[in-house]
Design a protein around this motif. Structure first.
Motif, PDB file in Angstrom:
ATOM      1  N   PRO A  35       0.570  -1.611   0.494  1.00 46.99           N
ATOM      2  CA  PRO A  35      -0.158  -0.272   0.089  1.00 46.99           C
ATOM      3  C   PRO A  35       1.012   1.252   0.169  1.00 46.99           C
ATOM      4  CG  PRO A  35       0.057  -0.687   2.430  1.00 46.99           C
ATOM      5  CD  PRO A  35       0.467  -1.789   1.389  1.00 46.99           C
ATOM      6  N   ILE A  36       0.303   2.620  -0.273  1.00 46.86           N
ATOM      7  CA  ILE A  36       1.026   3.765   0.014  1.00 46.86           C
ATOM      8  C   ILE A  36       0.912   3.929   0.639  1.00 46.86           C
ATOM      9  CG2 ILE A  36       1.239   6.719  -1.450  1.00 46.86           C
ATOM     10  CD1 ILE A  36       1.078   4.087  -3.403  1.00 46.86           C
ATOM     11  N   PRO A  37       2.400   4.143   1.177  1.00 47.93           N
ATOM     12  CA  PRO A  37       2.307   4.784   2.815  1.00 47.93           C
ATOM     13  C   PRO A  37       1.320   5.772   3.150  1.00 47.93           C
ATOM     14  CG  PRO A  37       4.500   4.911   1.417  1.00 47.93           C
ATOM     15  CD  PRO A  37       3.562   4.580   0.607  1.00 47.93           C
ATOM     16  N   PRO A  38       0.979   6.010   4.814  1.00 47.97           N
ATOM     17  CA  PRO A  38      -0.397   6.578   4.563  1.00 47.97           C
ATOM     18  C   PRO A  38       0.004   8.225   5.342  1.00 47.97           C
ATOM     19  CG  PRO A  38      -0.057   5.446   6.671  1.00 47.97           C
ATOM     20  CD  PRO A  38       1.434   5.277   5.667  1.00 47.97           C
ATOM     21  N   THR A  39       0.881   8.291   4.973  1.00 46.21           N
ATOM     22  CA  THR A  39       1.117  10.139   5.802  1.00 46.21           C
ATOM     23  C   THR A  39       2.412  10.747   4.748  1.00 46.21           C
ATOM     24  OG1 THR A  39       2.850   9.621   6.594  1.00 46.21           O
ATOM     25  CG2 THR A  39       1.340   9.575   7.879  1.00 46.21           C
ATOM     26  N   ALA A  40       1.915  12.041   4.334  1.00 46.05           N
ATOM     27  CA  ALA A  40       2.938  12.612   3.188  1.00 46.05           C
ATOM     28  C   ALA A  40       4.610  12.744   3.678  1.00 46.05           C
ATOM     29  CB  ALA A  40       2.754  14.081   3.203  1.00 46.05           C
ATOM     30  N   GLN A  41       4.518  12.278   4.902  1.00 43.04           N
ATOM     31  CA  GLN A  41       6.203  12.147   5.154  1.00 43.04           C
ATOM     32  C   GLN A  41       7.002  10.786   4.763  1.00 43.04           C
ATOM     33  OE1 GLN A  41       7.733  15.255   7.229  1.00 43.04           O
ATOM     34  NE2 GLN A  41       9.999  13.524   7.710  1.00 43.04           N
ATOM     35  N   ALA A  42       5.867   9.764   5.085  1.00 37.14           N
ATOM     36  CA  ALA A  42       5.950   9.055   5.340  1.00 37.14           C
ATOM     37  C   ALA A  42       6.503   8.577   3.580  1.00 37.14           C
ATOM     38  CB  ALA A  42       5.299   7.610   5.129  1.00 37.14           C
ATOM     39  N   ILE A  43       5.577   8.951   2.212  1.00 35.26           N
ATOM     40  CA  ILE A  43       6.095   9.647   1.154  1.00 35.26           C
ATOM     41  C   ILE A  43       6.737   9.808   0.554  1.00 35.26           C
ATOM     42  CG2 ILE A  43       4.703   9.893  -1.362  1.00 35.26           C
ATOM     43  CD1 ILE A  43       1.906   9.683   0.244  1.00 35.26           C
ATOM     44  N   TYR A  44       7.347  11.153   1.202  1.00 38.53           N
ATOM     45  CA  TYR A  44       8.831  11.958   1.380  1.00 38.53           C
ATOM     46  C   TYR A  44       9.582  10.855   1.463  1.00 38.53           C
ATOM     47  CZ  TYR A  44       8.706  16.210  -1.514  1.00 38.53           C
ATOM     48  OH  TYR A  44       8.423  17.433  -2.358  1.00 38.53           O
ATOM     49  N   GLN A  45       9.432  10.215   2.356  1.00 33.93           N
ATOM     50  CA  GLN A  45      10.781   9.490   2.961  1.00 33.93           C
ATOM     51  C   GLN A  45      11.085   8.349   1.199  1.00 33.93           C
ATOM     52  OE1 GLN A  45       9.260   7.904   7.126  1.00 33.93           O
ATOM     53  NE2 GLN A  45      10.754  10.180   7.228  1.00 33.93           N
ATOM     54  N   ARG A  46       9.900   7.623   0.847  1.00 33.03           N
ATOM     55  CA  ARG A  46       9.793   6.749  -0.038  1.00 33.03           C
ATOM     56  C   ARG A  46      10.289   7.849  -1.376  1.00 33.03           C
ATOM     57  NH1 ARG A  46      11.281   1.563  -1.300  1.00 33.03           N
ATOM     58  NH2 ARG A  46      10.252   0.927  -3.064  1.00 33.03           N
ATOM     59  N   TYR A  47       9.805   8.108  -1.625  1.00 35.07           N
ATOM     60  CA  TYR A  47      10.218   9.028  -2.305  1.00 35.07           C
ATOM     61  C   TYR A  47      11.648   9.114  -2.506  1.00 35.07           C
ATOM     62  CZ  TYR A  47      11.064  12.874  -6.385  1.00 35.07           C
ATOM     63  OH  TYR A  47      11.498  13.380  -7.314  1.00 35.07           O
ATOM     64  N   VAL A  48      12.313   9.727  -1.576  1.00 35.01           N
ATOM     65  CA  VAL A  48      13.682   9.717  -1.400  1.00 35.01           C
ATOM     66  C   VAL A  48      14.649   8.981  -2.039  1.00 35.01           C
ATOM     67  CG1 VAL A  48      15.542  10.369  -0.001  1.00 35.01           C
ATOM     68  CG2 VAL A  48      13.268  11.508  -0.260  1.00 35.01           C
ATOM     69  N   GLU A  49      13.632   7.347  -0.914  1.00 38.66           N
ATOM     70  CA  GLU A  49      15.194   6.558  -1.553  1.00 38.66           C
ATOM     71  C   GLU A  49      14.518   5.460  -2.500  1.00 38.66           C
ATOM     72  OE1 GLU A  49      12.958   3.654   1.200  1.00 38.66           O
ATOM     73  OE2 GLU A  49      14.052   4.094   2.899  1.00 38.66           O
ATOM     74  N   LEU A  50      13.962   5.781  -3.498  1.00 33.21           N
ATOM     75  CA  LEU A  50      13.557   5.498  -4.605  1.00 33.21           C
ATOM     76  C   LEU A  50      14.405   6.506  -6.003  1.00 33.21           C
ATOM     77  CD1 LEU A  50       9.379   4.707  -5.219  1.00 33.21           C
ATOM     78  CD2 LEU A  50      11.976   3.136  -5.083  1.00 33.21           C
ATOM     79  N   TYR A  51      14.508   7.703  -5.235  1.00 37.02           N
ATOM     80  CA  TYR A  51      15.067   8.518  -6.499  1.00 37.02           C
ATOM     81  C   TYR A  51      16.526   9.074  -5.881  1.00 37.02           C
ATOM     82  CZ  TYR A  51      15.337  12.480  -9.476  1.00 37.02           C
ATOM     83  OH  TYR A  51      15.941  13.491 -10.770  1.00 37.02           O
ATOM     84  N   TYR A  52      17.098   8.689  -4.488  1.00 33.68           N
ATOM     85  CA  TYR A  52      18.551   9.750  -4.300  1.00 33.68           C
ATOM     86  C   TYR A  52      19.868   8.667  -4.242  1.00 33.68           C
ATOM     87  CZ  TYR A  52      17.014  14.358  -4.458  1.00 33.68           C
ATOM     88  OH  TYR A  52      15.969  15.710  -4.762  1.00 33.68           O
ATOM     89  N   LEU A  53      18.343   7.474  -3.274  1.00 32.35           N
ATOM     90  CA  LEU A  53      19.234   6.492  -2.648  1.00 32.35           C
ATOM     91  C   LEU A  53      19.504   5.495  -2.808  1.00 32.35           C
ATOM     92  CD1 LEU A  53      18.564   7.402   1.086  1.00 32.35           C
ATOM     93  CD2 LEU A  53      20.211   8.378  -0.215  1.00 32.35           C
ATOM     94  N   GLN A  54      19.319   5.031  -4.124  1.00 33.97           N
ATOM     95  CA  GLN A  54      19.564   3.935  -5.138  1.00 33.97           C
ATOM     96  C   GLN A  54      21.033   3.354  -4.886  1.00 33.97           C
ATOM     97  OE1 GLN A  54      19.155   4.342  -9.194  1.00 33.97           O
ATOM     98  NE2 GLN A  54      16.450   5.629  -8.753  1.00 33.97           N
ATOM     99  N   PRO A  55      20.894   1.940  -4.916  1.00 31.99           N
ATOM    100  CA  PRO A  55      21.837   1.230  -4.361  1.00 31.99           C
ATOM    101  C   PRO A  55      23.476   1.130  -5.130  1.00 31.99           C
ATOM    102  CG  PRO A  55      20.188  -0.367  -4.477  1.00 31.99           C
ATOM    103  CD  PRO A  55      19.451   1.074  -4.938  1.00 31.99           C
ATOM    104  N   TYR A  56      23.089   1.367  -6.416  1.00 33.15           N
ATOM    105  CA  TYR A  56      24.349   1.676  -7.007  1.00 33.15           C
ATOM    106  C   TYR A  56      24.580   3.254  -6.704  1.00 33.15           C
ATOM    107  CZ  TYR A  56      21.173   4.297 -10.459  1.00 33.15           C
ATOM    108  OH  TYR A  56      20.362   5.038 -10.964  1.00 33.15           O
ATOM    109  N   LYS A  57      23.990   3.465  -6.523  1.00 35.35           N
ATOM    110  CA  LYS A  57      24.460   5.100  -6.142  1.00 35.35           C
ATOM    111  C   LYS A  57      25.143   5.094  -4.437  1.00 35.35           C
ATOM    112  CE  LYS A  57      21.208   7.841  -8.715  1.00 35.35           C
ATOM    113  NZ  LYS A  57      20.010   8.849  -9.302  1.00 35.35           N
ATOM    114  N   VAL A  58      24.668   4.119  -3.760  1.00 33.58           N
ATOM    115  CA  VAL A  58      24.829   4.060  -2.438  1.00 33.58           C
ATOM    116  C   VAL A  58      26.222   3.677  -2.315  1.00 33.58           C
ATOM    117  CG1 VAL A  58      23.981   4.036  -0.027  1.00 33.58           C
ATOM    118  CG2 VAL A  58      22.717   5.156  -1.421  1.00 33.58           C
TER     119      VAL A  58
END
Length: 316
Positions: free
Chosen positions: A126-149
């Protein structure tokens, strides 16, 4: 007179071991299983050790660092808007200043692009319930991908090690390190573990002040007992003069921690050069003789060739 003849025939036929005891025949199935274990165990243990190290680094190093970076990026870049007016559930979007936002479960709004990226990569979750959790998931997908980290982490880690080594090499750095070690060694239980770990780390990572030239075997501490030694150089001139032949200085490491040992001076003629490398010698010492260099592994000894022979009259 029949018994000695029978025993001598058994010994001559190779059915007894070197001590004269009957050899115990191993079951073919058991022998095959043991040989299979000998082949499979080394690669399996290697894989297990690497997986354990990787899991430990990921759990206790990468995940805390990634979580800290994620929260920091969210705190500095998150575009979370509070819903200014009530909105119907059938229309969960709103346009603010020309940009479309999606309303989260806590009635806060995130940009539509952020929501769509999270939705595409959530799969069945399911989609994260809060805006803060959605942004955290977005940062993980966009900025913190394993091939970058992972490459960034390795580069930063190596840089930190380099700067730390330079700092310790300086006088003030060594002072702080000594003060820290004295504080650790004052703790009753921690000092025992720390001392053992430090001995191993110093042996593995500290530069060797002693240069070993070759590996030799000498009869030490007495005749008939062979010890493995590392030649460190020529011995003192007075010892050489007293012996009337070349003398070498040999370090006899102790097992299983070769950081300590004995330094002795022996005649060069009494030191047998071994066809093994320095690293193989340390593996042999640390393993207490279990890990033998491949070129030094003994084959099966022919018992009949070394079995004692009885006199001819006893065999008759």
């Amino acid at each position: 007179m029949k018994t000695p003849k029978k025993k001598s025939l058994q010994r001559a036929s190779g059915k007894n071991d070197a001590a004269g005891r009957p050899k115990r025949s191993e079951h073919p199935f058991r022998s095959a299983v043991i040989r299979g274990l000998g082949v499979v165990t080394p690669p399996l243990l290697t894989i297990v050790i690497f997986l354990w190290v990787g899991s430990t680094v990921r759990q206790y190093v990468l995940e805390p660092i990634t979580t800290g970076l994620r929260d920091g990026i969210v705190w500095t870049t998150a575009d979370i808007q509070a819903d200014p007016e009530p909105i119907e559930a059938a229309q969960p979007t709103r346009t603010i200043d020309g940009q479309t936002y999606w309303r989260a479960g806590d009635d806060n709004m995130v940009p539509m692009g952020v929501y769509e990226l999270v939705k595409e990569n959530q799969g069945a979750e399911p989609i994260p319930p809060t805006a803060q959790a959605i942004y955290q998931r977005y940062v993980e997908l966009y900025y913190l991908q394993p091939y970058k980290v992972i490459p960034a982490f390795l580069a930063i880690f190596i840089l930190v090690l380099y700067l730390l080594g330079k700092f310790i090499a300086a006088g003030i750095g060594r002072f702080f390190v000594n003060q820290m070690e004295q504080g650790i060694l004052s703790l009753p239980l921690v000092r025992n573990v720390y001392s053992s770990v430090k001995q191993v780390s110093d042996f593995l990572f500290s530069p060797r002040e002693i240069e070993y030239t070759r590996v030799v075997a000498i009869e030490y501490p007495r005749k008939g007992i062979w010890s493995l030694g590392l030649v460190t150089g020529e011995s003192m001139l007075d010892i050489r003069s007293a012996a009337n032949e070349p003398i070498v200085s040999v370090l006899i490491p102790t097992s299983p921690m070769p950081v300590t040992g004995y330094t002795i001076s022996v005649k060069k003629s009494e030191a047998i050069d071994l066809n093994i490398t320095i690293d193989q010698a340390f593996q042999f010492i640390v393993s207490c003789g279990v890990v033998v260099p491949p070129q030094q592994v003994q084959g099966d000894i022919d018992v009949t060739a070394v079995a004692p022979q009885l006199p001819d009259d006893a065999a008759k």
